[in-house]
Write a protein that holds these residues in place. Structure first.
Motif, PDB file in Angstrom:
ATOM      1  N   ALA A 140     -38.717  53.576 -43.219  1.00  0.00           N
ATOM      2  CA  ALA A 140     -39.879  53.157 -44.019  1.00  0.00           C
ATOM      3  C   ALA A 140     -39.873  51.633 -44.172  1.00  0.00           C
ATOM      4  N   ILE A 141     -38.696  51.071 -44.394  1.00  0.00           N
ATOM      5  CA  ILE A 141     -38.576  49.598 -44.511  1.00  0.00           C
ATOM      6  C   ILE A 141     -38.912  48.951 -43.168  1.00  0.00           C
ATOM      7  N   ASP A 142     -38.423  49.555 -42.096  1.00  0.00           N
ATOM      8  CA  ASP A 142     -38.655  49.003 -40.757  1.00  0.00           C
ATOM      9  C   ASP A 142     -40.144  48.920 -40.416  1.00  0.00           C
ATOM     10  N   ARG A 143     -40.902  49.848 -40.970  1.00  0.00           N
ATOM     11  CA  ARG A 143     -42.330  49.881 -40.623  1.00  0.00           C
ATOM     12  C   ARG A 143     -43.141  48.798 -41.337  1.00  0.00           C
ATOM     13  N   LEU A 144     -42.531  48.154 -42.311  1.00  0.00           N
ATOM     14  CA  LEU A 144     -43.250  47.057 -42.999  1.00  0.00           C
ATOM     15  C   LEU A 144     -43.279  45.826 -42.089  1.00  0.00           C
ATOM     16  N   SER A 145     -44.216  44.937 -42.359  1.00  0.00           N
ATOM     17  CA  SER A 145     -44.271  43.691 -41.586  1.00  0.00           C
ATOM     18  C   SER A 145     -43.039  42.842 -41.956  1.00  0.00           C
ATOM     19  N   PRO A 146     -42.647  41.896 -41.108  1.00  0.00           N
ATOM     20  CA  PRO A 146     -41.438  41.102 -41.410  1.00  0.00           C
ATOM     21  C   PRO A 146     -41.473  40.435 -42.778  1.00  0.00           C
ATOM     22  N   LYS A 147     -42.621  39.906 -43.153  1.00  0.00           N
ATOM     23  CA  LYS A 147     -42.712  39.221 -44.450  1.00  0.00           C
ATOM     24  C   LYS A 147     -42.478  40.188 -45.604  1.00  0.00           C
ATOM     25  N   LEU A 148     -43.147  41.343 -45.534  1.00  0.00           N
ATOM     26  CA  LEU A 148     -43.012  42.319 -46.623  1.00  0.00           C
ATOM     27  C   LEU A 148     -41.611  42.930 -46.624  1.00  0.00           C
ATOM     28  N   ARG A 149     -41.092  43.164 -45.434  1.00  0.00           N
ATOM     29  CA  ARG A 149     -39.740  43.739 -45.318  1.00  0.00           C
ATOM     30  C   ARG A 149     -38.721  42.800 -45.977  1.00  0.00           C
ATOM     31  N   THR A 150     -38.871  41.519 -45.666  1.00  0.00           N
ATOM     32  CA  THR A 150     -37.930  40.541 -46.208  1.00  0.00           C
ATOM     33  C   THR A 150     -37.959  40.528 -47.728  1.00  0.00           C
ATOM     34  N   ILE A 151     -39.164  40.538 -48.261  1.00  0.00           N
ATOM     35  CA  ILE A 151     -39.282  40.438 -49.717  1.00  0.00           C
ATOM     36  C   ILE A 151     -38.754  41.706 -50.399  1.00  0.00           C
ATOM     37  N   VAL A 152     -38.957  42.846 -49.750  1.00  0.00           N
ATOM     38  CA  VAL A 152     -38.435  44.111 -50.300  1.00  0.00           C
ATOM     39  C   VAL A 152     -36.914  44.109 -50.287  1.00  0.00           C
ATOM     40  N   VAL A 153     -36.359  43.656 -49.173  1.00  0.00           N
ATOM     41  CA  VAL A 153     -34.891  43.635 -49.050  1.00  0.00           C
ATOM     42  C   VAL A 153     -34.276  42.706 -50.098  1.00  0.00           C
ATOM     43  N   LEU A 154     -34.853  41.521 -50.229  1.00  0.00           N
ATOM     44  CA  LEU A 154     -34.273  40.565 -51.182  1.00  0.00           C
ATOM     45  C   LEU A 154     -34.434  41.025 -52.628  1.00  0.00           C
ATOM     46  N   ARG A 155     -35.597  41.583 -52.899  1.00  0.00           N
ATOM     47  CA  ARG A 155     -35.877  41.957 -54.292  1.00  0.00           C
ATOM     48  C   ARG A 155     -35.150  43.247 -54.681  1.00  0.00           C
ATOM     49  N   TYR A 156     -35.246  44.274 -53.848  1.00  0.00           N
ATOM     50  CA  TYR A 156     -34.719  45.579 -54.259  1.00  0.00           C
ATOM     51  C   TYR A 156     -33.298  45.855 -53.779  1.00  0.00           C
ATOM     52  N   LEU A 157     -32.957  45.369 -52.610  1.00  0.00           N
ATOM     53  CA  LEU A 157     -31.622  45.685 -52.099  1.00  0.00           C
ATOM     54  C   LEU A 157     -30.605  44.624 -52.498  1.00  0.00           C
ATOM     55  N   GLU A 158     -31.048  43.378 -52.550  1.00  0.00           N
ATOM     56  CA  GLU A 158     -30.125  42.318 -52.973  1.00  0.00           C
ATOM     57  C   GLU A 158     -30.303  41.974 -54.448  1.00  0.00           C
ATOM     58  N   SER A 159     -31.297  42.584 -55.067  1.00  0.00           N
ATOM     59  CA  SER A 159     -31.558  42.421 -56.512  1.00  0.00           C
ATOM     60  C   SER A 159     -31.743  40.957 -56.919  1.00  0.00           C
ATOM     61  N   LEU A 160     -32.416  40.197 -56.085  1.00  0.00           N
ATOM     62  CA  LEU A 160     -32.697  38.803 -56.447  1.00  0.00           C
ATOM     63  C   LEU A 160     -33.872  38.774 -57.426  1.00  0.00           C
ATOM     64  N   SER A 161     -33.862  37.798 -58.286  1.00  0.00           N
ATOM     65  CA  SER A 161     -34.990  37.635 -59.208  1.00  0.00           C
ATOM     66  C   SER A 161     -36.172  37.043 -58.444  1.00  0.00           C
ATOM     67  N   TYR A 162     -37.347  37.058 -59.087  1.00  0.00           N
ATOM     68  CA  TYR A 162     -38.532  36.473 -58.439  1.00  0.00           C
ATOM     69  C   TYR A 162     -38.259  35.003 -58.079  1.00  0.00           C
ATOM     70  N   GLU A 163     -37.593  34.317 -58.997  1.00  0.00           N
ATOM     71  CA  GLU A 163     -37.316  32.888 -58.772  1.00  0.00           C
ATOM     72  C   GLU A 163     -36.382  32.698 -57.579  1.00  0.00           C
ATOM     73  N   GLU A 164     -35.394  33.540 -57.520  1.00  0.00           N
ATOM     74  CA  GLU A 164     -34.447  33.432 -56.400  1.00  0.00           C
ATOM     75  C   GLU A 164     -35.130  33.764 -55.063  1.00  0.00           C
ATOM     76  N   VAL A 165     -35.996  34.765 -55.094  1.00  0.00           N
ATOM     77  CA  VAL A 165     -36.738  35.108 -53.862  1.00  0.00           C
ATOM     78  C   VAL A 165     -37.612  33.921 -53.474  1.00  0.00           C
ATOM     79  N   SER A 166     -38.261  33.352 -54.467  1.00  0.00           N
ATOM     80  CA  SER A 166     -39.136  32.198 -54.227  1.00  0.00           C
ATOM     81  C   SER A 166     -38.336  31.040 -53.623  1.00  0.00           C
ATOM     82  N   GLU A 167     -37.173  30.804 -54.152  1.00  0.00           N
ATOM     83  CA  GLU A 167     -36.320  29.713 -53.674  1.00  0.00           C
ATOM     84  C   GLU A 167     -35.803  30.003 -52.259  1.00  0.00           C
ATOM     85  N   THR A 168     -35.447  31.256 -52.038  1.00  0.00           N
ATOM     86  CA  THR A 168     -34.913  31.635 -50.722  1.00  0.00           C
ATOM     87  C   THR A 168     -35.971  31.483 -49.639  1.00  0.00           C
ATOM     88  N   LEU A 169     -37.161  31.999 -49.928  1.00  0.00           N
ATOM     89  CA  LEU A 169     -38.204  31.999 -48.899  1.00  0.00           C
ATOM     90  C   LEU A 169     -39.037  30.714 -48.916  1.00  0.00           C
TER      91      LEU A 169
END
Lengths: 201, 203
Positions: A140-169
């Motif tokens: 299901a994750i693989d079927r997302l576009s690269p941008k959406l996949r990345t944000i899902v992985v960072l937010r839900y699997l790596e548990s980064l905060s919105y700020e951290e995701v923003s800083e990372t990307l």
């Protein structure tokens, strides 16, 4: 950035006169290798590409750690390199991956390497069902576009905060939120069959 | 496992399931909770050991195995090498010959003797019977000649078992041959044209 928990180690790495895989860099590697591998695996979708992307990530970190200026958290920098390496690698190997069934087999075999943190002993049928579930969620994750996949992985699997995701990307907080909203819609569509199959019977 | 608590739909009636699905389509908060729960249930992976092995190459540094190889101490040359080199420089041919004559003499194996003995026995047997077979063949030929098995003659007509006929007309042939002539010519043997042709050919 004074609040960066890795700052001390990174500075020690930068001050190291001879490039070496021992000492500070080894500590840095040990601290990040699982995180990097996880991000690479979840974005690339298979262990082979994950390994290649992780290798590339640490190569870049080793060569460029001296240029890091603490304008962001060190972990954000590392995540960014890992994300870019994984997306690049996935793009490069897309043709090969679509032409081969190895990915499915690799994913299945990889599931057997997962570390089960639950102390309860599972029945074989439960283990098989769990593996199947994990593979389906990964698909299901693989079927997302690269941008959406990345944000899902960072937010839900790596548990980064919105700020951290923003800083990372290196995108604004608003972009993170809007991308996450789109990712939720897409993910809900992709996960609906998984939910039906594994939870609602 | 974290998701085990709600991993099974067992115990839910069809109505309950429908209610859950309907609720999830309406309630964003619950959807978010389920989504986060599903994603968080994916296990954390450990980086495989291969990554450790690949790291030195990727970073452009010698791997631990290369360093280990480099750290190996070299073996000193054996003392015999000094003598061999000295001999080679002094008088190579003589020393080489001496080295070969010093080689241990090998003894022929017992099997060689046995094999040779068998071979000689077979040859003796063949040599003993060849004159006997030759004499028998010569005697047989002599008997055959004596009994008239072969009659050398220059006049072949004298021994032919059939009579040679040279007919002048087709009527001189037997009726059977005449019929064959007719069949070959594609007409009746009584045809005068065929008769003439044949007669001309015979003539």
């Amino acid at each position: 950035m004074s609040s960066d928990p890795d700052a001390e180690l990174v500075v020690a790495c930068q001050q190291s006169t001879t490039p070496s895989l021992e000492g500070e860099f080894r500590q840095l590697y040990d601290r990040f290798k699982d995180r990097v591998y996880n991000v690479c695996y979840r974005i690339s979708g298979n262990p082979t590409d994950a390994l290649d992307a992780s290798q590339e990530t640490f190569g870049i970190i080793f060569r460029r750690v001296s240029e890091f200026r603490f304008q962001s958290r060190f972990s954000s920098w590392v995540y960014r390199i890992a994300v870019n390496a994984s997306i690049d690698l996935r793009r490069r190997s897309r043709t090969r991956r679509f032409a081969s069934l190895d990915v499915v087999q690799e994913a299945s075999s990889e599931a057997s390497r997962y570390e089960i943190q639950d102390s309860n002993v599972e029945m074989p049928s439960q283990t098989a069902s769990r593996r199947e579930f994990e593979i389906e969620v990964q698909r299901a994750i693989d079927r997302l576009s690269p941008k959406l996949r990345t944000i899902v992985v960072l937010r839900y699997l790596e548990s980064l905060s919105y700020e951290e995701v923003s800083e990372t990307l290196k995108v604004s907080l608003g972009t993170v939120k809007s991308r996450l909203a789109r990712a939720h819609d897409a993910l809900d569509r992709e996960l609906a069959p998984v939910l039906d199959k594994h939870y609602l019977g | 496992m974290a998701w085990k608590g709600f991993s099974s739909g067992e115990g839910l009636s069809d109505q309950d399931r429908l209610a859950v699905r309907t609720h999830l389509t309406r309630c964003g908060e619950c959807r978010e909770w389920v989504r986060a729960r599903i994603l968080a249930s994916l296990p954390r992976l450990s980086a495989p050991p291969e990554l450790d092995e690949r790291l030195p190459t990727e970073c452009g540094l010698a791997s631990s195995s290369v360093l280990a190889l480099q750290a190996l101490t070299g073996y000193p040359a054996p003392s015999v090498l000094d003598r061999l080199v000295a001999e080679e420089l002094e008088e190579p041919a003589l020393h080489r010959t001496n080295r070969f004559t010093d080689l241990e003499k090998m003894r022929a194996p017992d099997q060689l003797e046995l094999a040779l003995e068998h071979s000689l026995q077979r040859s003796a047997l063949v040599r003993r019977w060849i004159p006997v077979f030759g004499a028998l063949a010569a005697a047989s030929l002599l008997v055959w000649f004596t009994a008239g098995g072969y009659t050398p003659s220059g006049n072949h007509d004298a021994v032919r078992p059939f009579e040679v006929v040279r007919p002048k007309t087709i009527q001189a042939f037997s009726p059977w041959i005449q019929a064959n002539f007719g069949a070959l010519a594609g007409s009746s043997p009584r045809s005068s044209r065929v008769d003439r042709t044949l007669q001309e050919e015979i003539r």
